[in-house]
Design an enzyme around this catalytic site. Structure first.
Site, PDB file in Angstrom:
ATOM      1  N   HIS A 190      48.961  50.934 -55.868  1.00  0.00           N
ATOM      2  CA  HIS A 190      50.108  51.422 -56.489  1.00  0.00           C
ATOM      3  C   HIS A 190      51.303  50.232 -56.443  1.00  0.00           C
ATOM      4  O   HIS A 190      51.430  49.399 -55.375  1.00  0.00           O
ATOM      5  CB  HIS A 190      50.724  52.610 -55.661  1.00  0.00           C
ATOM      6  CG  HIS A 190      51.977  53.338 -56.419  1.00  0.00           C
ATOM      7  ND1 HIS A 190      51.786  53.682 -57.862  1.00  0.00           N
ATOM      8  CD2 HIS A 190      53.178  53.658 -55.917  1.00  0.00           C
ATOM      9  CE1 HIS A 190      52.986  54.444 -58.210  1.00  0.00           C
ATOM     10  NE2 HIS A 190      53.750  54.429 -57.083  1.00  0.00           N
ATOM     11  N   ASN A 225      59.731  53.273 -55.781  1.00  0.00           N
ATOM     12  CA  ASN A 225      58.547  53.898 -56.280  1.00  0.00           C
ATOM     13  C   ASN A 225      58.532  54.318 -57.734  1.00  0.00           C
ATOM     14  O   ASN A 225      59.525  55.122 -57.902  1.00  0.00           O
ATOM     15  CB  ASN A 225      58.146  55.190 -55.363  1.00  0.00           C
ATOM     16  CG  ASN A 225      56.873  55.654 -55.570  1.00  0.00           C
ATOM     17  OD1 ASN A 225      56.236  55.450 -56.832  1.00  0.00           O
ATOM     18  ND2 ASN A 225      56.109  56.234 -54.651  1.00  0.00           N
ATOM     19  N   CYS A 228      51.871  52.141 -63.485  1.00  0.00           N
ATOM     20  CA  CYS A 228      52.784  51.637 -62.472  1.00  0.00           C
ATOM     21  C   CYS A 228      53.283  50.205 -62.661  1.00  0.00           C
ATOM     22  O   CYS A 228      54.248  49.785 -62.257  1.00  0.00           O
ATOM     23  CB  CYS A 228      52.505  52.240 -61.022  1.00  0.00           C
ATOM     24  SG  CYS A 228      51.018  51.288 -60.528  1.00  0.00           S
TER      25      CYS A 228
END
Length: 647
Positions: free
Chosen positions: A255, A291, A85
């Site tokens: 994240h 995201n 990520c």
């Protein structure tokens, strides 16, 4: 240890895109990259590992593949099963800078699937490392399972720029597995060449998230975003078990999220009057995030479809692109953002004339190294002194002098260490811990400093590729920037970048002291003295601009010019290397005039070499009258040492 970093980069640069494409056209074959082959060696660190992954070209996955479909947007970069990520978020942030996209994906039109181009299965991308951009060539064979891409992909099924960019990034890092769990700041630098800084939210708001502190951080981020900075935010995980753990609010720990907007949103704009138009209570600080999973969004206040959006007019909602789609992009109120997010990585793009824009910042770059030079600890040739915790060796580090002409100046400093790879070129050796220390020194210093003084700023120390230090409101004067490792005797190559809106003088200090003077005989440096001119006080008001002029044997110096009444305060230091142990210092007070300066007073002092520091107050003898009357006092601090390399 032999440095394999250059070997790794050279191996990537050895492939010439145009030549390889020309050979493919000649042979009527699609390109297969033998240096990063479609095998397990490009996927895993352990190439003997078994997998069911099938490598396929885009046209084998879907009809009518494209590099871009309607340009680049955050939704073009969706994370696959790879835990990268940090890279995917950086690519999402990259989509907001069209000029950078062109830099990372050069000549995209010529690489596009189209009737204008003959398809050869070869693509090229550019990344920034250690001060320069370089090209990476790949084929378009991508890892799939059951006919679908395993890793990064676009929400538009036939768009492939993000998947191909990820493959080029994997080649840069040695294999896909090396992309698992990287550093946000590294990815941002790789795709921008900017200066990366990681902001610890709790540290910035250490005294508690007061209204002033949160607004200040918001405006800092807003300004950076408006100046094309790439920004990624993350929620730190405290344990391995917490990584990618979903919170009840919809956010995910461990994240990274790309920041895609930082702005105020006007509330109920239709009914607001002229008088409350500028009221901060009638607008909301907001941040928009992406995201990389393309799903799992914030579900608290101001989330998609929440009642708070009723305060915003339909026209503004349309302008903001408000949707209720589960696309991974969402707005958050700023006060909630700082409550949950722990780290913000900001990659500043200082405008130094890149991309054809008008120049806004001056950039100064030095390439150097921390090295023992093969000598023992404590030898003057040692250049690996460690941090200021090691006082005896600290000043052995490389030193860079900067001169700042005007007060209230800002200077930004970035220190990056060179990566070292192991022999198989697939894994990087651990970074040493590095940091930056800056101190204000004597106005006339031309040689290396040997005792740390007047610290004005120290960066955090980190075992990372880069660290950053932003110095604000610096006074005019001379400074030394010292890049250091944490411990002495650690060796590594580094790049130091300095940015300033003003044109500042910069240079590497190499010599420890002046060399001997040869006149009739040889005069060696025998001692060193430091004079700090503190203040002058006068018996009658001057109401004029004055400065202090200092003469000592073969050297001379002067303070800055300041406005004086009864008192003139300088607090300015000067260093003098002494060839004569009986040296006298002649000090003169001058009035600064447009046409011709005028001396008004003088005094002198004989500085004994007592290896100590003392403060003295001298009578200022008038030079404008025949009598030797005192017109005031000059206060100074003097330090003299018989070791020329003591100060």
């Amino acid at each position: 240890m032999v440095c394999h970093r250059d070997k790794h980069i050279r191996s990537l640069q050895a492939q010439n895109y145009r030549q390889l494409r020309k050979e493919c056209l000649k042979k009527k074959q699609l390109f297969v990259d033998v240096t990063f082959p479609p095998t397990n060696s490009s996927l895993f660190l352990d190439q003997d590992r078994t997998s069911e992954i099938v490598w396929k070209r885009p046209e084998e996955i879907i009809k009518d593949p494209k590099l871009f479909v309607e340009g680049a947007s955050p939704n073009d970069v969706t994370q696959g099963i790879l835990g990268n990520c940090w890279f995917v978020s950086a690519c999402s942030a990259l989509t907001h800078n069209e000029e950078l996209i062109k830099k990372v994906i050069p000549d995209a039109r010529a690489q596009e699937w189209s009737d204008e181009n003959v398809y050869c299965g070869i693509f090229r991308f550019c990344f920034w490392r250690y001060g320069s951009w370089f090209e990476i060539v790949i084929d378009d064979l991508l890892p799939t399972k059951d006919g679908k891409l395993l890793f990064a992909r676009s929400k538009t099924p036939n768009e492939f720029w993000s998947a191909l960019l990820e493959k080029a990034f994997a080649k840069l890092y040695g294999c896909y597995e090396n992309l698992v769990g990287g550093q946000l700041a590294d990815a941002l630098q790789d795709v921008s060449g900017g200066v990366a800084e990681t902001i610890n939210v709790k540290k910035v708001l250490a005294d508690g998230p007061t209204k002033d502190s949160t607004i200040r951080l918001f405006k800092t981020l807003q300004t950076a975003f408006d100046h094309q900075a790439l920004i990624v935010a993350a929620i730190a995980a405290k344990s391995k078990e917490d990584i990618e753990k979903s919170l009840s609010c919809g956010l995910v720990k461990g994240h990274a999220y790309a920041v895609t907007a930082v702005r105020y949103i006007e509330l109920d704009a239709k009914s607001r009057s002229f008088f409350n138009f500028f009221s901060s209570d009638a607008r909301q600080m907001m941040i928009r995030l992406q995201n990389p999973w393309g799903e799992r969004e914030w579900n608290g206040p101001w989330s998609d479809g929440s009642p708070e959006w009723e305060q915003v007019t339909p026209a503004q909602k349309a302008e903001l692109g408000i949707t209720v789609d589960e696309d991974g992009e969402f707005w958050m109120p700023w006060e909630e953002f700082v409550k949950y997010f722990t780290d913000i990585s900001v990659c500043q793009l200082f405008n130094t004339g890149w991309f054809g824009f008008s120049k806004e910042f001056n950039e100064y770059i030095f390439f150097d190294e921390w090295t023992t030079n093969g000598v023992k600890l404590g030898d003057p040739k040692d250049r690996s002194g460690g941090c200021q915790n090691f006082a005896a060796t600290f000043c052995f580090n490389p030193q860079y002098q900067i001169n700042i002409a005007s007060s209230a100046s800002d200077v930004m400093i970035a220190l990056s260490q060179k990566e070292v790879y192991n022999e198989n070129l697939k894994q990087r050796e651990p970074f040493v811990t590095i940091g930056i220390h800056v101190m204000k020194v004597e106005l006339n210093r031309h040689h290396r400093i040997h005792q740390a003084i007047n610290p004005v700023g120290t960066s955090d120390y980190a075992s990372a590729r880069s660290v950053y230090l932003h110095l604000t409101n610096l006074d005019a004067g001379r400074y030394i920037i010292m890049p250091t490792t944490y411990a002495p005797r650690e060796q590594a190559e580094f790049m130091l970048r300095i940015y300033s809106k003003e044109d500042i003088e910069t240079k590497l200090l190499k010599k420890d002291m002046p060399k001997s003077i040869f006149l009739i005989t040889c005069h060696k440096v025998l001692a060193v003295s430091r004079l700090k001119i503190i203040e002058a006080t006068f018996t009658t008001p001057r109401d004029t601009d004055i400065y202090c002029y200092i003469k000592a044997d073969h050297d001379k110096a002067r303070t800055s010019t300041i406005r004086a009444s009864y008192t003139a305060k300088w607090d300015e230091m000067f260093i003098f290397y002494r060839y004569n142990l009986q040296q006298e210092y002649h000090l003169e007070i001058w009035e600064d005039h447009t046409l011709k300066d005028k001396p008004i007073g003088k005094c002198f002092i004989s500085a004994a070499i007592d290896n100590d520091t003392r403060t003295v107050s001298l009578d200022i003898e008038s030079t404008t009258t025949t009598s030797k009357e005192s017109i005031g006092k000059l206060t100074l601090e003097i330090s003299s040492f018989d070791d020329p390399m003591y100060l």
